[in-house]
Scaffold this motif. Structure first.
Motif, PDB file in Angstrom:
ATOM      1  N   PRO A  91     -42.919 -36.916  -7.070  1.00 24.94           N
ATOM      2  CA  PRO A  91     -41.828 -37.642  -6.436  1.00 24.94           C
ATOM      3  C   PRO A  91     -40.495 -36.900  -6.372  1.00 24.94           C
ATOM      4  O   PRO A  91     -39.490 -37.310  -6.940  1.00 24.94           O
ATOM      5  CB  PRO A  91     -41.723 -38.909  -7.279  1.00 24.94           C
ATOM      6  N   SER A  92     -40.500 -35.799  -5.666  1.00 25.76           N
ATOM      7  CA  SER A  92     -39.255 -35.119  -5.301  1.00 25.76           C
ATOM      8  C   SER A  92     -39.380 -34.774  -3.830  1.00 25.76           C
ATOM      9  O   SER A  92     -40.474 -34.844  -3.256  1.00 25.76           O
ATOM     10  CB  SER A  92     -39.062 -33.839  -6.125  1.00 25.76           C
ATOM     11  N   GLY A  93     -38.266 -34.404  -3.223  1.00 28.12           N
ATOM     12  CA  GLY A  93     -38.316 -34.019  -1.820  1.00 28.12           C
ATOM     13  C   GLY A  93     -39.317 -32.910  -1.568  1.00 28.12           C
ATOM     14  O   GLY A  93     -40.019 -32.906  -0.556  1.00 28.12           O
ATOM     15  N   VAL A 113     -38.033 -39.071   7.125  1.00 24.34           N
ATOM     16  CA  VAL A 113     -39.265 -38.514   6.566  1.00 24.34           C
ATOM     17  C   VAL A 113     -39.429 -38.949   5.114  1.00 24.34           C
ATOM     18  O   VAL A 113     -40.500 -39.407   4.697  1.00 24.34           O
ATOM     19  CB  VAL A 113     -39.256 -36.969   6.653  1.00 24.34           C
ATOM     20  N   LEU A 114     -38.379 -38.823   4.329  1.00 26.95           N
ATOM     21  CA  LEU A 114     -38.434 -39.179   2.913  1.00 26.95           C
ATOM     22  C   LEU A 114     -38.285 -40.679   2.711  1.00 26.95           C
ATOM     23  O   LEU A 114     -37.349 -41.288   3.244  1.00 26.95           O
ATOM     24  CB  LEU A 114     -37.334 -38.455   2.137  1.00 26.95           C
ATOM     25  N   PRO A 115     -39.174 -41.317   1.950  1.00 24.61           N
ATOM     26  CA  PRO A 115     -39.009 -42.732   1.604  1.00 24.61           C
ATOM     27  C   PRO A 115     -37.835 -42.899   0.640  1.00 24.61           C
ATOM     28  O   PRO A 115     -37.433 -41.951  -0.049  1.00 24.61           O
ATOM     29  CB  PRO A 115     -40.335 -43.081   0.911  1.00 24.61           C
ATOM     30  N   PRO A 116     -37.277 -44.107   0.539  1.00 21.75           N
ATOM     31  CA  PRO A 116     -36.113 -44.349  -0.321  1.00 21.75           C
ATOM     32  C   PRO A 116     -36.359 -44.088  -1.807  1.00 21.75           C
ATOM     33  O   PRO A 116     -35.405 -43.837  -2.546  1.00 21.75           O
ATOM     34  CB  PRO A 116     -35.800 -45.830  -0.079  1.00 21.75           C
ATOM     35  N   ASP A 117     -37.618 -44.162  -2.254  1.00 19.94           N
ATOM     36  CA  ASP A 117     -37.890 -43.956  -3.678  1.00 19.94           C
ATOM     37  C   ASP A 117     -38.268 -42.518  -4.019  1.00 19.94           C
ATOM     38  O   ASP A 117     -38.804 -42.244  -5.087  1.00 19.94           O
ATOM     39  CB  ASP A 117     -38.974 -44.925  -4.180  1.00 19.94           C
TER      40      ASP A 117
END
Length: 582
Positions: free
Chosen positions: A480-482, A373-377
């Motif tokens: 840009p955080s989870g 679900v989360l992208p690497p960045d």
């Protein structure tokens, strides 16, 4: 859309900021014969830095935005563009790449002051703030803006509802259109005209990110006309609307009552800004390559244009290719039978040939194969693949075994996608072909992006009535955080009757509790581990199919100045200070 530590820029002059990042041109040339700065130059520095004033900057969009109303929008490009006329409490530094994730004060004089363990946040406004008509902007206008955008969902349903979820008494407050009292929501206090205090029902350690949303841009209550406010928006930014034709165009001109002394970020370079709507996607590409327009949607060039750009070194030198904290995925609607059965959802996970989807989107340059679900960045990302198949090309045998486990040999359903996004349609078509091979027959249903969430995919009742079990989606983090990535697409509390972005209608108690616990946790590493847990649980429940970690390929209009691709807005160019050399 966001990330990084807070940094004050009040002491940095605009010219210094821009010139320090000025990129040197090479010998490559764009379509109109001007020198290009080199491939990916705007992801590293400001390209064509200039303090020249005058001219017209034109934006083009293939459909219509959800809304120009800062309190009723949720597209990343509108979060970006709206800052020209709507100043939130906090925003992001106009800078290249990940530096663009740096939070800076905007309407506020400084970052928020936290107390009570993160449950109370106080902001002081800058002095001398004015609307376009010269009247003073006060903290009460910020309070009202939050109330109308979060607590009148029957009128303004398109933005996120964080404030409704986290302010004390938020679940019971009926919003300013129904509440006629002068006090409004008690958990937002305005002890004086320059102070606003938010009282939360739980600790929220990333609150500065939350108030960077356009929902905190001030709205004078006396001028608010509900859903029609979009026709007469009162500007707090450097530009104001001079005309607006619904579904056709908008024109902005300089706000004469904007004072640069109150605003270290905006520079008011062009005389005029024009937005043309419902422009053919191929026409947008041609206008961008001619140096005459910016692709407002920021989703990148079309397939035919991409081929032209990448086969010529000179043309490639005028492009920017980058990640932007985005995921292309397909939501599996857990409320539409038979996808209320996890085994049927897992059949979909195994069935899809992700390489064919990636190819349909334009190949690896437009995104890497996604398995989480989360992208690497995005902070909280951990590499995993719960539905691994050989070469990421799907596994018919495993898919059929899951179909059998859910008591099916075949399924008939509908798959929705946005009609004005050719690459999304191509990806959906590739998915349909993969699903057919295992006995899942999906019919494509196309809807316009401007109404995708208000009338179609974002209306749970509609999806259930129309048997839309599968929904194409692309998501960029609110910050840009989870938490900024996961909250609005995975939390059961985020499911709405209209404007819904939790398209899977996923409501898992463990995930909901982890999200609530994580945002109140001060230790960053502990918080990030919780975001990774949420990712793993969601994939275990097969609530969505990650397709690609999106990469944007933008063509850089040669006639425009101060171009910088920012991670804060999914790799789009930062729209705050773009000018023209014409």
């Amino acid at each position: 859309m966001r990330r990084s530590a807070l940094a004050a820029v009040a002491a940095i002059g605009a010219a210094t900021l821009l010139m320090a990042g000025c990129s040197k041109a090479d010998d490559s040339k764009s379509d109109n014969g001007t020198k290009a700065a080199g491939a990916n130059a705007a992801t590293k520095d400001v390209v064509n830095a200039s303090t020249h004033k005058g001219g017209t900057v034109t934006y083009e969009l293939s459909d219509v935005p959800d809304s120009f109303d800062p309190g009723n929008t949720y597209y990343a490009y509108m979060y970006n563009f709206s800052r020209l006329y709507a100043r939130p409490l906090m925003t992001f530094e106009p800078a290249a790449g990940s530096k663009g994730n740096t939070l800076v004060p905007d309407l506020a004089a400084s970052k928020g002051v936290s107390s009570d363990g993160g449950k109370t946040w106080t902001y002081k406004l800058r002095s001398g703030l004015k609307y376009q008509d010269g009247t003073a902007i006060t903290s009460k206008d910020v309070k009202y803006a939050v109330e109308r955008s979060n607590f009148a969902r029957d009128v303004l349903s398109l933005g996120p509802n964080y404030f409704q979820q986290f302010l004390v008494g938020g679940k019971d407050y009926k919003g300013p259109y129904k509440d006629k009292s002068a006090e409004g929501l008690k958990s937002i206090a305005t002890p004086d005209d320059t102070t606003i205090v938010f009282h939360l029902n739980t600790a929220f350690q990333e609150f500065d990110y939350l108030v960077a949303a356009p929902q905190t841009a001030p709205v004078p209550q006396a001028k608010d006309t509900g859903v029609d406010y979009v026709k007469n928006i009162v500007s707090s930014g450097s530009y104001q609307f001079s005309s607006y034709e619904d579904g056709k165009s908008a024109t902005l001109v300089r706000n004469k009552n904007w004072d640069p002394k109150t605003d270290p970020l905006r520079k008011q370079y062009p005389d005029k800004i024009v937005v043309n709507l419902k422009v053919n996607a191929d026409t947008i590409d041609k206008d961008v390559l001619a140096g005459n327009a910016i692709d407002m949607g920021g989703t990148g060039v079309q397939a035919a244009t991409q081929a032209q750009l990448l086969t010529s070194a000179d043309k490639k030198a005028g492009t920017d290719n980058t990640f932007g904290g985005r995921l292309v995925y397909m939501a599996i609607n857990t409320k539409v039978a038979p996808f209320n059965n996890v085994a049927c959802r897992k059949a979909v996970e195994y069935a899809i040939d992700k390489v064919s989807v990636q190819t349909a989107e334009g190949g690896p340059i437009r995104g890497e194969i996604a398995t989480t679900v989360l992208p690497p960045d995005i902070t909280g990302y951990e590499k995993a693949d719960q539905y691994a198949t050989t070469g990421n090309k799907g596994d018919v045998a495993k898919a059929k075994a899951q179909l059998k486990a859910c008591g099916k040999t075949s399924i008939s359903t509908n798959l929705s996608a946005r009609s004005d996004r050719p690459q999304e349609i191509s990806a959906a078509t590739a998915i349909i072909n993969s699903l057919k091979a295992v006995g899942i027959n999906a019919s494509l249903k196309q809807y316009p992006s401007g109404k995708y969430f208000t009338d179609y995919a974002g209306v749970p009742k509609f999806t259930e009535q129309q048997n839309i079990g599968l929904i194409m989606m692309q998501w960029g983090a609110d910050w840009p955080s989870g938490y900024g990535f996961e909250q609005q697409i995975l939390n059961g509390a985020a499911i709405g009757a209209s404007g819904n972005t939790n398209l899977s209608q996923y409501d898992n108690k463990t995930v909901n509790e982890l999200l609530s616990k994580a945002i109140g946790t001060e230790d960053v590493s502990t918080r990030n581990s919780m975001y990774a847990q949420i990712d793993k649980q969601t994939m275990s429940d097969a609530a969505l199919v990650p397709l690609t970690y999106f990469k944007v390929l933008l063509a850089r209009p040669a006639n425009y100045s101060n171009l910088v691709s920012t991670a804060a807005f999914s790799g789009q160019y930062d729209y705050l200070n773009i000018g023209t050399t014409k």
